[in-house]
Write a protein that holds these residues in place. Structure first.
Motif, short mmCIF file in Angstrom:
data_model
loop_
_atom_site.label_atom_id
_atom_site.label_comp_id
_atom_site.label_asym_id
_atom_site.label_seq_id
_atom_site.Cartn_x
_atom_site.Cartn_y
_atom_site.Cartn_z
N ILE A 1 -81.55 -30.29 4.07
CA ILE A 1 -81.89 -31.02 5.30
C ILE A 1 -81.28 -32.42 5.24
O ILE A 1 -80.67 -32.89 6.20
N ALA A 2 -81.46 -33.08 4.10
CA ALA A 2 -80.88 -34.42 3.93
C ALA A 2 -79.36 -34.36 4.01
O ALA A 2 -78.72 -35.24 4.61
N TRP A 3 -78.76 -33.33 3.41
CA TRP A 3 -77.30 -33.19 3.46
C TRP A 3 -76.80 -33.03 4.89
O TRP A 3 -75.86 -33.69 5.31
N LEU A 4 -77.46 -32.15 5.66
CA LEU A 4 -77.05 -31.93 7.04
C LEU A 4 -77.27 -33.19 7.87
O LEU A 4 -76.43 -33.55 8.71
N ASP A 5 -78.38 -33.88 7.59
CA ASP A 5 -78.69 -35.11 8.33
C ASP A 5 -77.63 -36.18 8.06
O ASP A 5 -77.20 -36.90 8.96
N GLU B 1 -77.32 -40.03 19.47
CA GLU B 1 -78.53 -39.50 18.84
C GLU B 1 -78.87 -38.13 19.40
O GLU B 1 -79.39 -37.26 18.68
N THR B 2 -78.56 -37.91 20.67
CA THR B 2 -78.83 -36.61 21.29
C THR B 2 -78.00 -35.51 20.64
O THR B 2 -78.52 -34.45 20.28
N PHE B 3 -76.71 -35.79 20.45
CA PHE B 3 -75.84 -34.80 19.80
C PHE B 3 -76.30 -34.53 18.37
O PHE B 3 -76.31 -33.39 17.92
N ARG B 4 -76.65 -35.59 17.66
CA ARG B 4 -77.09 -35.44 16.27
C ARG B 4 -78.34 -34.58 16.19
O ARG B 4 -78.46 -33.71 15.32
N THR B 5 -79.26 -34.80 17.11
CA THR B 5 -80.51 -34.03 17.12
C THR B 5 -80.23 -32.55 17.37
O THR B 5 -80.70 -31.68 16.63
N ILE B 6 -79.47 -32.27 18.42
CA ILE B 6 -79.20 -30.87 18.78
C ILE B 6 -78.35 -30.19 17.71
O ILE B 6 -78.64 -29.06 17.29
N ALA B 7 -77.33 -30.89 17.22
CA ALA B 7 -76.44 -30.30 16.22
C ALA B 7 -77.17 -30.01 14.91
O ALA B 7 -76.93 -28.98 14.27
N SER B 8 -78.09 -30.89 14.51
CA SER B 8 -78.83 -30.68 13.27
C SER B 8 -79.72 -29.45 13.36
O SER B 8 -79.71 -28.58 12.48
N GLY C 1 -81.76 -22.86 23.27
CA GLY C 1 -82.33 -23.63 22.17
C GLY C 1 -81.95 -25.10 22.24
O GLY C 1 -82.79 -25.97 21.97
N SER C 2 -80.72 -25.39 22.58
CA SER C 2 -80.28 -26.79 22.67
C SER C 2 -81.07 -27.54 23.73
O SER C 2 -81.46 -28.70 23.53
N LEU C 3 -81.30 -26.89 24.86
CA LEU C 3 -82.06 -27.51 25.93
C LEU C 3 -83.50 -27.79 25.49
O LEU C 3 -84.04 -28.88 25.72
N ILE C 4 -84.10 -26.82 24.82
CA ILE C 4 -85.48 -26.98 24.34
C ILE C 4 -85.57 -28.10 23.31
O ILE C 4 -86.46 -28.95 23.37
N VAL C 5 -84.63 -28.11 22.36
CA VAL C 5 -84.61 -29.15 21.32
C VAL C 5 -84.47 -30.53 21.95
O VAL C 5 -85.15 -31.49 21.55
N PRO D 1 -86.89 -37.25 15.20
CA PRO D 1 -87.23 -36.04 15.96
C PRO D 1 -86.60 -34.77 15.42
O PRO D 1 -87.28 -33.74 15.31
N HIS D 2 -85.31 -34.83 15.07
CA HIS D 2 -84.67 -33.58 14.64
C HIS D 2 -85.21 -33.11 13.28
O HIS D 2 -85.30 -31.91 13.02
N ILE D 3 -85.62 -34.04 12.42
CA ILE D 3 -86.19 -33.65 11.12
C ILE D 3 -87.57 -33.00 11.34
O ILE D 3 -87.91 -32.00 10.70
N VAL D 4 -88.34 -33.57 12.25
CA VAL D 4 -89.65 -33.00 12.58
C VAL D 4 -89.50 -31.57 13.09
O VAL D 4 -90.22 -30.66 12.66
#
Length: 414
Positions: A76-80, A88-95, A147-151, A311-314
């Motif tokens: 998770i840390a590696w992907l983050d 931040e939106t792209f990072r959240t969805i991509a992660s 999924g991207s929309l929901i995330v 948010p994406h980690i949560v």
């Protein structure tokens, strides 16, 4: 804290493996006793099929466990840290979607083995490799898009409210309801070819049956499911005006009109008792509990993982821990579901005749190679339907099961 989470997940895997071992051992013990609802060859085949599927699920569980440890141990840390971007939106969805796609890629071989090895060996698979690839690609694209929309929406909720878990629950619950409404349409658009039932006499019988229970449907349809699988099935899909009756073409081929009416009477019993809405309510209660839990995870967990409580980690933690929490909650949902099945059987017997429902259940067991017996601990954790022998007894069918008397001498695997 991370040690506690890993310990709980390890316990979940151990219990899951124990349940599978007990089920496999039970089936291997009773399969050499008197055959139940099938001839001896069919009974052995059904037993061996169930064991093969359970063994595959055990291997898959171990792979998923290793994957879980990898995510918690640093992936998770590696992907983050890898997805560094100003958006931040792209990072959240991509992660989040990256995690989902990696998990899907790792477990994809199990789907292939299940379909092209086990199902093919026992005469179920009718799908080609090309069809499998096409279905997988369509499913992946739908997962990424929806999924991207929901995330994205959940991430916005997390950023905008201290009570994010409550509002996120409300949103996800709404998504679940929407998916129930549009599932038949989505399936017809992307997977199965669905056409109106042309048999006028059968259609009139079904419509008369629906009228008895006040079930308003947008139509009765036939699905060409036989292009992928030989199993028999049918479903009532959708909510409100989107409700439709969908019969697999394999079901039409194997059941008589009277047996089919009895099966649909069972399904209409679920409608008459409001079981669909009860199930949605139970899913809502389960989701509420999950969001309440994940919304209050201590900050120390994120610190030990070397990530921020973003948010994406949560969301990624939610996805990782979801199987464990679902496994704990499933026994209660299964208990309610099994009760509902008995009630629906009574409705099916009243609407279509107990004799025809009994005959239909026996054919379904035989054609689908559904081993009719299971270990009590397996039923407790996994089954949403009562054992078919118990359902038949409740319908007045006299059936003797040697396995009721306990284990016999073990027999060699075929």
């Amino acid at each position: 804290m991370i040690t506690t989470v890993i310990g709980l997940y390890t316990l979940y895997i151990l219990v899951r493996m124990y349940v599978s071992v007990m089920q496999i051992g039970y089936i291997n013990q009773v399969k050499c006793k008197g055959a139940v609802l099938m001839d001896e060859v069919q009974y052995r085949d059904a037993a061996n099929y169930a064991v093969a599927k359970e063994k595959l699920s055990m291997i898959e569980a171990m792979v998923e466990y290793i994957l879980f440890l990898a995510w918690m141990g640093g992936m998770i840390a590696w992907l983050d840290n890898t997805l560094i971007t100003q958006s931040e939106t792209f990072r959240t969805i991509a992660s989040v979607m990256g995690m989902i796609l990696i998990n899907g890629l790792v477990t994809l071989p199990f789907s292939w083995i299940s379909k092209f090895k086990i199902d093919a060996q026992y005469g179920f698979n009718r799908s080609s490799t090309g069809q499998f690839v096409k279905d997988t690609l369509i499913s992946t694209v739908l997962t990424v898009v929806i999924g991207s929309l929901i995330v994205w929406i959940v991430a916005m909720i997390i950023r905008s409210s201290e009570q994010w878990w409550l509002w996120s629950f409300a949103f996800i619950f709404a998504v679940v309801v929407a998916l129930n409404m549009f599932f038949p349409t989505i399936r017809a658009l992307f997977f199965d070819k669905v056409t109106p039932l042309e048999n006028a006499e059968l259609r009139e019988q079904i419509e008369a049956l629906m009228a008895k229970t006040g079930f308003e449907s947008s139509g009765v349809f036939i699905s060409d499911a036989s292009k992928r699988d030989a199993r028999l099935n049918a479903y009532f899909g959708g909510l409100g005006k989107t409700k439709r009756v969908v019969l697999f073409d394999t079901l039409i081929q194997k059941l008589s009109a009277a047996e089919l009416i009895a099966v649909l009477g069972h399904e209409l019993g679920h409608f008459a008792h409001g079981d669909l809405y009860k199930n949605i309510a139970m899913v809502g209660a389960m989701l509420f509990g999950m969001f309440a839990l994940f919304g209050n995870l201590p900050e120390s967990l994120y610190m030990e993982m070397g990530v921020a409580q973003s948010p994406h980690i949560v969301i990624m933690l939610f996805i990782l821990l979801l199987p464990m929490v679902s496994f704990v909650m499933m026994p209660l949902m299964g208990m309610v579901s099994r009760h509902n099945e008995y009630e629906a059987d009574r409705s099916g017997a009243e609407l279509g005749g107990a004799e025809y429902l009994v005959n239909a259940l026996k054919k379904l067991v035989s054609e689908n190679k559904s081993f009719p017996l299971s270990h009590p601990v397996y039923r407790f954790f996994h089954t949403t339907h009562p054992p078919v022998v118990d359902r038949l007894r409740a319908l007045g069918y006299d059936i003797r099961v040697d396995a009721d008397e306990g284990y016999g001498d073990p027999c060699p695997n075929d």
